[in-house]
Design a protein around this motif. Structure first.
Motif: not given
Length: 227
Positions: A60-63, A212-217, A34-36, A71-72
């Protein structure tokens, strides 16, 4: 099922139909989904260009919009890409943000299970009476690469989704065969099925895999390939 691209005559009504489909679907899911979906709907409503099928917003704007950390944002955007609801049209680089489009066909297919809850008129309008059966699993099509399983939610599962979205052919040839071994601090260890496979990834794709890994973590700093 037709794809209701919100352009031309009646575009405004189609926009509302797409958002209604997303909302009805979200309300039938658990709190995380739901939140997603709510986050995606808010992002689309605030920043998506319907006419050009373009969503180009910095993390940053999305956050700030979602009231979360970056990170989220990375994680949620990767999940939406893996699901096929967001499609990368131009990868971000050198200060340029990634440009996305909406994967409307996938989005409408997934939400179709809830169209009837809105009403028969909505169901008919969205599917023209030909609503896909969500219980039918389509057979693999030659040349089409199946998206990775992201159910585990690990940094590697999400990174695989990113790499699949960027280049399905490369993913099928070299990334799908890699399995996660362990994570120690910033080092992520992956296992290759053969020495040749591992050597090729290490030589030609290590930088891309790490990105790609750094993009998600962002805490991942090193990729180690073992056989």
């Amino acid at each position: 099922m037709q794809t209701l691209r919100p352009v031309g005559q009646g575009a405004s009504a189609r926009k509302y139909d797409i958002l209604t489909a997303l909302g009805a679907y979200a309300l039938a899911q658990g709190k995380h989904d739901q939140r997603r979906v709510l986050r995606l709907m808010t992002l689309v409503t605030a920043r998506y260009n319907w006419a050009r099928d373009e969503l180009a917003v910095g993390q940053r704007e999305i956050a700030r919009l979602w009231s979360v950390d970056e990170r989220t944002v990375k994680r949620e955007m990767a999940l939406l890409r893996a699901r096929g609801w967001l499609v990368v049209k131009r990868q971000g680089a050198r200060g340029r943000v990634t440009q996305y489009g909406l994967g409307l066909e996938r989005m409408l297919h997934d939400t179709s299970v809830q169209w009837a809850a809105v009403g028969p008129d909505f169901e008919l309008r969205m599917g023209q009476g030909d609503v896909p059966d969500a219980t039918v699993v389509p057979l693999p099509v030659k040349g089409v690469v199946r998206a990775p399983d992201i159910s585990k939610g690990t940094e590697w599962a999400l990174a695989q989704a990113v790499l699949h979205g960027e280049d399905p052919g490369m993913y099928a040839s070299w990334i799908a065969g890699l399995t996660r071994v362990e994570r120690a601090g910033g080092r992520l260890t992956l296992r290759a099925p053969s020495r040749f496979h591992g050597a090729y990834v290490q030589t030609h794709l290590e930088r891309r895999v790490l990105a790609a890994c750094r993009e998600v973590d962002g805490d991942v700093t090193e990729i180690r390939i073992v056989v």
